[in-house]
Write a protein that holds these residues in place. Structure first.
Motif, PDB file in Angstrom:
ATOM      1  N   LEU A  14     -22.273   8.674  -5.540  1.00 14.75           N
ATOM      2  CA  LEU A  14     -22.945   7.915  -4.494  1.00 14.75           C
ATOM      3  C   LEU A  14     -22.617   8.438  -3.103  1.00 14.75           C
ATOM      4  O   LEU A  14     -23.042   7.844  -2.110  1.00 14.75           O
ATOM      5  N   GLY A  15     -21.844   9.532  -3.029  1.00 19.49           N
ATOM      6  CA  GLY A  15     -21.548  10.148  -1.743  1.00 19.49           C
ATOM      7  C   GLY A  15     -20.190   9.797  -1.161  1.00 19.49           C
ATOM      8  O   GLY A  15     -19.893  10.155  -0.020  1.00 19.49           O
ATOM      9  N   PHE A  16     -19.349   9.113  -1.935  1.00 15.97           N
ATOM     10  CA  PHE A  16     -18.029   8.725  -1.436  1.00 15.97           C
ATOM     11  C   PHE A  16     -17.049   9.897  -1.551  1.00 15.97           C
ATOM     12  O   PHE A  16     -17.175  10.757  -2.444  1.00 15.97           O
ATOM     13  N   GLU A  17     -16.065   9.892  -0.659  1.00 10.82           N
ATOM     14  CA  GLU A  17     -14.998  10.886  -0.700  1.00 10.82           C
ATOM     15  C   GLU A  17     -13.653  10.181  -0.627  1.00 10.82           C
ATOM     16  O   GLU A  17     -13.520   9.127   0.015  1.00 10.82           O
ATOM     17  N   SER A  18     -12.648  10.771  -1.262  1.00 14.43           N
ATOM     18  CA  SER A  18     -11.289  10.227  -1.197  1.00 14.43           C
ATOM     19  C   SER A  18     -10.682  10.581   0.152  1.00 14.43           C
ATOM     20  O   SER A  18     -10.728  11.744   0.572  1.00 14.43           O
ATOM     21  N   ILE A  19     -10.139   9.572   0.840  1.00 14.19           N
ATOM     22  CA  ILE A  19      -9.563   9.830   2.161  1.00 14.19           C
ATOM     23  C   ILE A  19      -8.074   9.516   2.212  1.00 14.19           C
ATOM     24  O   ILE A  19      -7.438   9.687   3.260  1.00 14.19           O
ATOM     25  N   GLY A  20      -7.510   9.063   1.085  1.00 17.08           N
ATOM     26  CA  GLY A  20      -6.090   8.750   1.075  1.00 17.08           C
ATOM     27  C   GLY A  20      -5.700   7.894  -0.104  1.00 17.08           C
ATOM     28  O   GLY A  20      -6.509   7.622  -1.003  1.00 17.08           O
ATOM     29  N   MET A  21      -4.429   7.474  -0.090  1.00 16.79           N
ATOM     30  CA  MET A  21      -3.890   6.659  -1.185  1.00 16.79           C
ATOM     31  C   MET A  21      -3.177   5.440  -0.597  1.00 16.79           C
ATOM     32  O   MET A  21      -2.646   5.488   0.510  1.00 16.79           O
ATOM     33  N   ARG A  22      -3.203   4.362  -1.368  1.00 15.43           N
ATOM     34  CA  ARG A  22      -2.365   3.196  -1.065  1.00 15.43           C
ATOM     35  C   ARG A  22      -1.345   3.109  -2.192  1.00 15.43           C
ATOM     36  O   ARG A  22      -1.663   2.655  -3.296  1.00 15.43           O
ATOM     37  N   PRO A  23      -0.095   3.526  -1.930  1.00  8.39           N
ATOM     38  CA  PRO A  23       0.915   3.510  -2.997  1.00  8.39           C
ATOM     39  C   PRO A  23       1.195   2.094  -3.502  1.00  8.39           C
ATOM     40  O   PRO A  23       1.278   1.149  -2.710  1.00  8.39           O
ATOM     41  N   ARG A  24       1.271   1.978  -4.814  1.00 12.07           N
ATOM     42  CA  ARG A  24       1.645   0.712  -5.485  1.00 12.07           C
ATOM     43  C   ARG A  24       0.802  -0.463  -4.974  1.00 12.07           C
ATOM     44  O   ARG A  24       1.300  -1.543  -4.712  1.00 12.07           O
ATOM     45  N   TYR A  25      -0.508  -0.234  -4.844  1.00 12.49           N
ATOM     46  CA  TYR A  25      -1.415  -1.228  -4.250  1.00 12.49           C
ATOM     47  C   TYR A  25      -1.670  -2.405  -5.187  1.00 12.49           C
ATOM     48  O   TYR A  25      -1.769  -3.551  -4.745  1.00 12.49           O
ATOM     49  N   TYR A  26      -1.771  -2.129  -6.475  1.00 12.86           N
ATOM     50  CA  TYR A  26      -2.111  -3.180  -7.429  1.00 12.86           C
ATOM     51  C   TYR A  26      -0.853  -3.903  -7.909  1.00 12.86           C
ATOM     52  O   TYR A  26       0.274  -3.419  -7.725  1.00 12.86           O
ATOM     53  N   SER A  27      -1.049  -5.057  -8.543  1.00 15.83           N
ATOM     54  CA  SER A  27       0.085  -5.893  -8.938  1.00 15.83           C
ATOM     55  C   SER A  27       0.997  -5.207  -9.937  1.00 15.83           C
ATOM     56  O   SER A  27       2.190  -5.509 -10.010  1.00 15.83           O
ATOM     57  N   ASP A  28       0.450  -4.277 -10.727  1.00  9.97           N
ATOM     58  CA  ASP A  28       1.280  -3.529 -11.678  1.00  9.97           C
ATOM     59  C   ASP A  28       1.846  -2.260 -11.038  1.00  9.97           C
ATOM     60  O   ASP A  28       2.364  -1.396 -11.737  1.00  9.97           O
ATOM     61  N   ARG A  29       1.678  -2.162  -9.696  1.00 11.83           N
ATOM     62  CA  ARG A  29       2.241  -1.100  -8.873  1.00 11.83           C
ATOM     63  C   ARG A  29       1.539   0.251  -9.064  1.00 11.83           C
ATOM     64  O   ARG A  29       2.050   1.292  -8.661  1.00 11.83           O
ATOM     65  N   GLU A  30       0.323   0.222  -9.595  1.00  9.34           N
ATOM     66  CA  GLU A  30      -0.450   1.460  -9.672  1.00  9.34           C
ATOM     67  C   GLU A  30      -1.033   1.776  -8.305  1.00  9.34           C
ATOM     68  O   GLU A  30      -1.400   0.873  -7.536  1.00  9.34           O
ATOM     69  N   ASP A  31      -1.133   3.073  -8.004  1.00  8.91           N
ATOM     70  CA  ASP A  31      -1.695   3.507  -6.722  1.00  8.91           C
ATOM     71  C   ASP A  31      -3.196   3.254  -6.677  1.00  8.91           C
ATOM     72  O   ASP A  31      -3.888   3.249  -7.704  1.00  8.91           O
ATOM     73  N   ALA A  32      -3.693   3.068  -5.448  1.00  5.95           N
ATOM     74  CA  ALA A  32      -5.133   2.937  -5.223  1.00  5.95           C
ATOM     75  C   ALA A  32      -5.631   4.141  -4.438  1.00  5.95           C
ATOM     76  O   ALA A  32      -4.986   4.584  -3.483  1.00  5.95           O
ATOM     77  N   VAL A  33      -6.765   4.678  -4.855  1.00  4.40           N
ATOM     78  CA  VAL A  33      -7.427   5.752  -4.113  1.00  4.40           C
ATOM     79  C   VAL A  33      -8.378   5.105  -3.111  1.00  4.40           C
ATOM     80  O   VAL A  33      -9.204   4.271  -3.483  1.00  4.40           O
ATOM     81  N   ILE A  34      -8.253   5.463  -1.840  1.00  6.21           N
ATOM     82  CA  ILE A  34      -9.144   4.943  -0.807  1.00  6.21           C
ATOM     83  C   ILE A  34     -10.339   5.884  -0.705  1.00  6.21           C
ATOM     84  O   ILE A  34     -10.176   7.099  -0.551  1.00  6.21           O
ATOM     85  N   MET A  35     -11.526   5.317  -0.786  1.00 12.04           N
ATOM     86  CA  MET A  35     -12.736   6.127  -0.734  1.00 12.04           C
ATOM     87  C   MET A  35     -13.674   5.581   0.337  1.00 12.04           C
ATOM     88  O   MET A  35     -13.767   4.364   0.524  1.00 12.04           O
ATOM     89  N   GLU A  36     -14.330   6.488   1.038  1.00 14.26           N
ATOM     90  CA  GLU A  36     -15.313   6.103   2.039  1.00 14.26           C
ATOM     91  C   GLU A  36     -16.589   6.909   1.830  1.00 14.26           C
ATOM     92  O   GLU A  36     -16.552   8.027   1.297  1.00 14.26           O
ATOM     93  N   GLY A  37     -17.696   6.321   2.253  1.00 15.31           N
ATOM     94  CA  GLY A  37     -18.959   7.026   2.105  1.00 15.31           C
ATOM     95  C   GLY A  37     -20.090   6.295   2.794  1.00 15.31           C
ATOM     96  O   GLY A  37     -19.889   5.262   3.448  1.00 15.31           O
ATOM     97  N   PRO A  38     -21.297   6.807   2.617  1.00 21.50           N
ATOM     98  CA  PRO A  38     -22.467   6.143   3.204  1.00 21.50           C
ATOM     99  C   PRO A  38     -22.783   4.864   2.455  1.00 21.50           C
ATOM    100  O   PRO A  38     -22.293   4.635   1.348  1.00 21.50           O
ATOM    101  N   LEU A  39     -23.610   4.034   3.040  1.00 19.74           N
ATOM    102  CA  LEU A  39     -24.039   2.830   2.336  1.00 19.74           C
ATOM    103  C   LEU A  39     -24.789   3.254   1.074  1.00 19.74           C
ATOM    104  O   LEU A  39     -25.757   4.025   1.146  1.00 19.74           O
ATOM    105  N   PRO A  40     -24.363   2.782  -0.096  1.00 19.58           N
ATOM    106  CA  PRO A  40     -24.995   3.206  -1.363  1.00 19.58           C
ATOM    107  C   PRO A  40     -26.320   2.504  -1.610  1.00 19.58           C
ATOM    108  O   PRO A  40     -26.484   1.729  -2.564  1.00 19.58           O
ATOM    109  N   LEU A  41     -27.302   2.772  -0.756  1.00 25.04           N
ATOM    110  CA  LEU A  41     -28.591   2.099  -0.844  1.00 25.04           C
ATOM    111  C   LEU A  41     -29.420   2.652  -1.994  1.00 25.04           C
ATOM    112  O   LEU A  41     -29.307   3.820  -2.366  1.00 25.04           O
TER     113      LEU A  41
END
Length: 860
Positions: free
Chosen positions: A449-476
């Motif tokens: 859909l045009g998103f790109e990974s722009i970074g990580m959020r370490p231990r973001y979820y309750s089970d301490r798994e990392d989250a990938v931060i993605m940004e992109g255009p509006l997926p119209l």
């Protein structure tokens, strides 16, 4: 006269009661704009009649040919919805026909640039009037280097905005969009002194940067007392956009790389859209209703249509039940409170310890900066949901989930597309989300859909798994055009050009000239965006329609605000396709606006907000391509639709016009000479079909579904009234019949009897047909006409067509019926009218406007 090679930029804005026009010379070397002229004119709700004549006059005064324009810039709001659309539609037409790029700039930014150029520095606030006691407030920092916008566009109650601003300027404000790299425009020799205006005096008054904010914007005309504590008011001429401010905003965007005045692909006019900051009223009211959880229907899970203690029942209260299923049997509709428990249950199954509770979901739904959509299967079971939070011009995806058994059906994409569409109307320009680092399939979807990974959020979820931060255009969901399918019709065979060489193709000009006159017509009177081209033989070489029905179906009828928004989105794509199809039919590689003989448009009657889009676009294109501009009466178009089926049809004749907005009998004495013999006193036939279908729970539109159901029923089962059958005149009344059907349904339900919907549909339809046929027979006998025709959306009803056939055979009258594709609104019929008007040289001026109501009996 300036040399055509000298590139100019044309900028204009009609977002409020002022028409602002700017004209500047472009210098690619340093990406600068030299001012040629800047004018501002009070419009007083007449922007559509004054804009193009004023532009034409300004170019003439400056000695600049329109073909020297290399780029068009348009104020895209926020502001008056109608005003913004007039500017945007006109700009799209001008840009398309001149084949130059079009870019939108913020109306509020242009005002801020006007303040900066006048010498003001420091804090500034622009508050534009949003009507309904609301404003569009945006804060800026003004410096020698330019302006810095501190927040995204939003709509706020006027008193609330004033209270926030009066509380003081927040410390450490950071610009969201960066400081612009432009200072003032270099004044050109042409009208330089007049264009610069009062900059010097304002600069002296400013006395340099100040900690006290300067306040501007047309909202001050209404709310001066509210905003007086918020700062020092700028001089009133600086409250609204100026041509100079628009050019400064464009120059800044050029230097930032956001626009390129010489790149037509980058500045495709189809991509330019207004700033709305809010959903349509119908959608806003729908969200309010659905966020409440009482009472609810236990069968459907949605709220009943009965009166609730917080509001009166309205005709749209059952709208959510009218949502149409897609090809996979999935129905999409805004998430309602009645399904919050189901969402919470799926959250537990799919999200584990990160699941949201029912209370948290219910807390989200009423928030104006949140958008939630859900997907349901054929049994109304929840199979997916998604939510977004609009903040600082971006939508952050909060949730997107699909039940495992329904994955790979495109549900997540469809949900995200709906979130994106709403978010765009609320001011979002991009999208962001977090996804589990281990969820590779979801990341693949987002990348597609045009998103790109722009970074990580370490231990973001309750089970301490990392989250990938993605940004992109509006997926119209772009689909064919603005999320709509294109329907292409034509009565001409395409030329075979498969074996043509480049030399053989050199006769393109001869082929185009041999087809002349070529008239392009546009139709936007209701919920279809359509364009067609007719050639000199009267053949439709192109006929394209984009229907909005999917966007209106869940509301049980056409929503005018949604219709006009969709016309703005679709009109470039529809006309481009129309030109491409015509080129193929004629046998040339390309057909351009300048190859046409005239541009026509439906100017009346219809939804005025929808008509305005077509009229402004068509005028802009006609002006830019130096073509005659032709206005066409929509009702006359429905009469001419019969020419598509029977080109040799000639008056005198009688026409029955039956549609969602009209029911009338017209005596056609000659083409262009009409006498209305009788019309409805209340509901139109199509309107009655829609209302009865709604009462029966059949959805929208009502005509096709009732017609199909009636074929299975007994037309004599129920004796519904034949209103005015024996009135002795040619008037109609459908309101009583509609009420009789609704009363019958309620009585049967109260008595505990099962209603045979097929019999109800058949009996209702027959009651309509009996009156229509009897009145038509009377009209034919009164006029002595030997030709009878039908027009309008209800002309597609098979039973009505058959009944007219029997009547005409009995009377010895020839019956002409438009093809099914020409019954609903289309531009082919408008083009046929326009061809006759072109030959008669009956043209409109650039000061023409749309009209909601006109009398077909009056020549125009």
């Amino acid at each position: 006269m300036s040399e055509l090679t000298h590139p100019y930029i044309l900028a204009f804005d009609t977002a409020n009661e002022i028409i602002a026009i700017g004209l500047g010379a472009l210098d690619p070397a340093d990406r600068s704009v030299s001012l040629a002229a800047s004018v501002e004119i009070e419009a007083h709700r007449a922007s559509n009649t004054q804009l193009l004549p004023r532009i034409d006059a300004l170019l003439s005064e400056c000695g600049i040919d329109k073909h020297a324009i290399a780029c068009v810039v348009c104020g895209r709001g926020p502001g008056s919805f109608t005003g913004v659309r007039i500017a945007m539609a006109t700009a799209k037409g001008v840009s398309a026909a001149l084949e130059v790029p079009l870019y939108g700039v913020s109306t509020l930014d242009s005002i801020a640039w006007g303040l900066q150029h006048a010498g003001l520095r420091g804090h500034a606030v622009v508050v534009a009037d949003a009507m309904r006691k609301e404003v569009y407030p945006v804060r800026f920092e003004l410096s020698d280097e330019g302006i810095a916008r501190l927040e995204a566009d939003s709509v706020v109650k006027a008193d609330e905005a004033a209270e926030r601003l009066a509380d003081g300027w927040p410390a450490g404000s950071v610009a969201k969009e960066g400081a612009a790299n432009a200072a003032g425009l270099e004044a050109d020799a042409v009208n330089a002194a007049d264009a610069i205006g009062c900059a010097g005096a304002a600069a002296d008054a400013a006395g340099g940067a100040s900690a006290v904010p300067v306040v501007a914007g047309d909202a001050l005309k209404k709310y001066a007392d509210l905003f007086e504590p918020c700062g020092t008011f700028a001089d009133e001429p600086l409250w609204t956009p100026t041509g100079q401010g628009l050019l400064l905003a464009a120059q800044a965007a050029w230097r930032e790389g956001d626009i390129d005045p010489f790149d037509a692909a980058f500045g495709n006019p189809a991509f330019a859209l207004p700033v709305y900051t809010r959903l349509s009223d119908a959608e806003e009211n729908e969200r309010i209703r659905l966020s409440k959880n009482e009472p609810k229907n236990l069968r459907t899970g949605v709220q009943d249509t009965g009166i609730r203690r917080d509001q009166r029942a309205t005709v749209r209260d059952s709208a959510i039940e009218n949502a149409q299923a897609d090809e996979n049997g999935i129905t999409y509709r805004p998430l309602d409170a009645a399904h919050a428990q189901m969402v919470a249950h799926l959250e537990t199954e799919l999200m584990g310890t990160d699941a949201w509770s029912e209370a948290l979901v219910l807390d989200e739904l009423p928030r104006k900066d949140r958008v939630w959509w859900a997907a349901y299967d054929a049994d109304d079971a929840l199979v997916g949901y998604a939510g977004g939070w609009i903040v600082d011009g971006q939508v952050q995806i909060l949730k997107v989930a699909t039940v495992p058994a329904m994955r790979r059906c495109g549900i997540a994409r469809s949900l995200l597309a709906r979130i994106a569409s709403d978010a765009r109307d609320l001011g979002a320009k991009s999208c962001s989300l977090e996804v589990r680092a281990s969820n590779e399939s979801a990341q693949a979807l987002y990348r597609a859909l045009g998103f790109e990974s722009i970074g990580m959020r370490p231990r973001y979820y309750s089970d301490r798994e990392d989250a990938v931060i993605m940004e992109g255009p509006l997926p119209l969901d772009h689909h064919d055009v603005a999320g709509m399918e294109l329907m292409v019709h034509s009565d001409a065979e395409p030329c075979d050009t498969s074996d043509e060489t480049a030399v053989q193709r050199a006769d393109s000009r001869e082929r185009i000239e041999g087809s002349q006159p070529l008239v392009l017509a546009i139709e936007t009177s209701c919920d279809e965006t359509a364009a067609a081209i007719v050639d000199g033989r009267g053949s439709l070489v192109s006929d394209v329609v984009a229907s909005q029905i999917d966007f209106h179906a869940r509301f049980g009828g056409v929503v005018p605000e949604i219709a006009s928004r969709k016309h703005i989105e679709a009109i470039c794509g529809v006309t481009d396709e129309c030109l491409d199809v015509a080129a193929e039919r004629i046998g040339v590689p390309r057909l351009r606006w300048r190859d046409l003989s005239a541009v026509a448009v439906t100017y009346a009657p219809g939804l005025v907000g929808a008509l305005v889009v077509g009229v402004a676009f068509a005028k802009g294109a006609a002006w830019a391509a130096d073509l005659p501009f032709i206005g066409v009466n929509h009702l006359e178009g429905h009469i001419y639709a019969n020419k598509i089926a029977t080109p040799d049809i000639t008056p005198p004749l009688v026409v029955s016009l039956v549609s969602g907005g009209h029911t009338m009998l017209v005596h056609v004495k000659a083409w262009g000479e009409y006498v209305t013999m009788g019309s409805t006193l209340d509901d139109a036939v199509g309107e009655a079909f829609d209302k009865v279908a709604k009462a029966m729970g059949l959805g929208y539109p009502g005509g096709p579904v009732i017609s199909k159901l009636a074929a299975e029923g007994d037309a004599s089962a129920i004796g519904f009234p034949r209103a005015m059958l024996h009135s002795g005149d040619l008037r109609f009344s459908l309101s009583g019949l509609k009420t009789a059907v609704i009363t019958y349904l309620r009585n049967e339900e109260a008595a505990g009897r099962t209603v045979d919907k097929a019999d109800v549909a058949a009996s209702f339809q027959q009651a309509v047909i009996d009156v229509q046929v009897a009145k038509a027979e009377m009209a034919l006998k009164l006029t002595g006409a030997k030709e009878f025709c039908l027009g309008g959306g209800v002309a597609a009803n098979p039973a009505l067509r058959a009944a007219y056939g029997v009547m005409c055979e009995k009377l010895g009258v020839r019956l002409t019926l438009p093809p099914m594709s020409a019954c609903t609104d289309n531009a082919g019929m408008i083009a046929l009218v326009a061809l006759d008007r072109y030959r008669a040289k009956r043209f409109f001026g650039l000061d023409a406007d749309a009209q909601a109501h006109v009398d077909i009996d009056q020549p125009y």
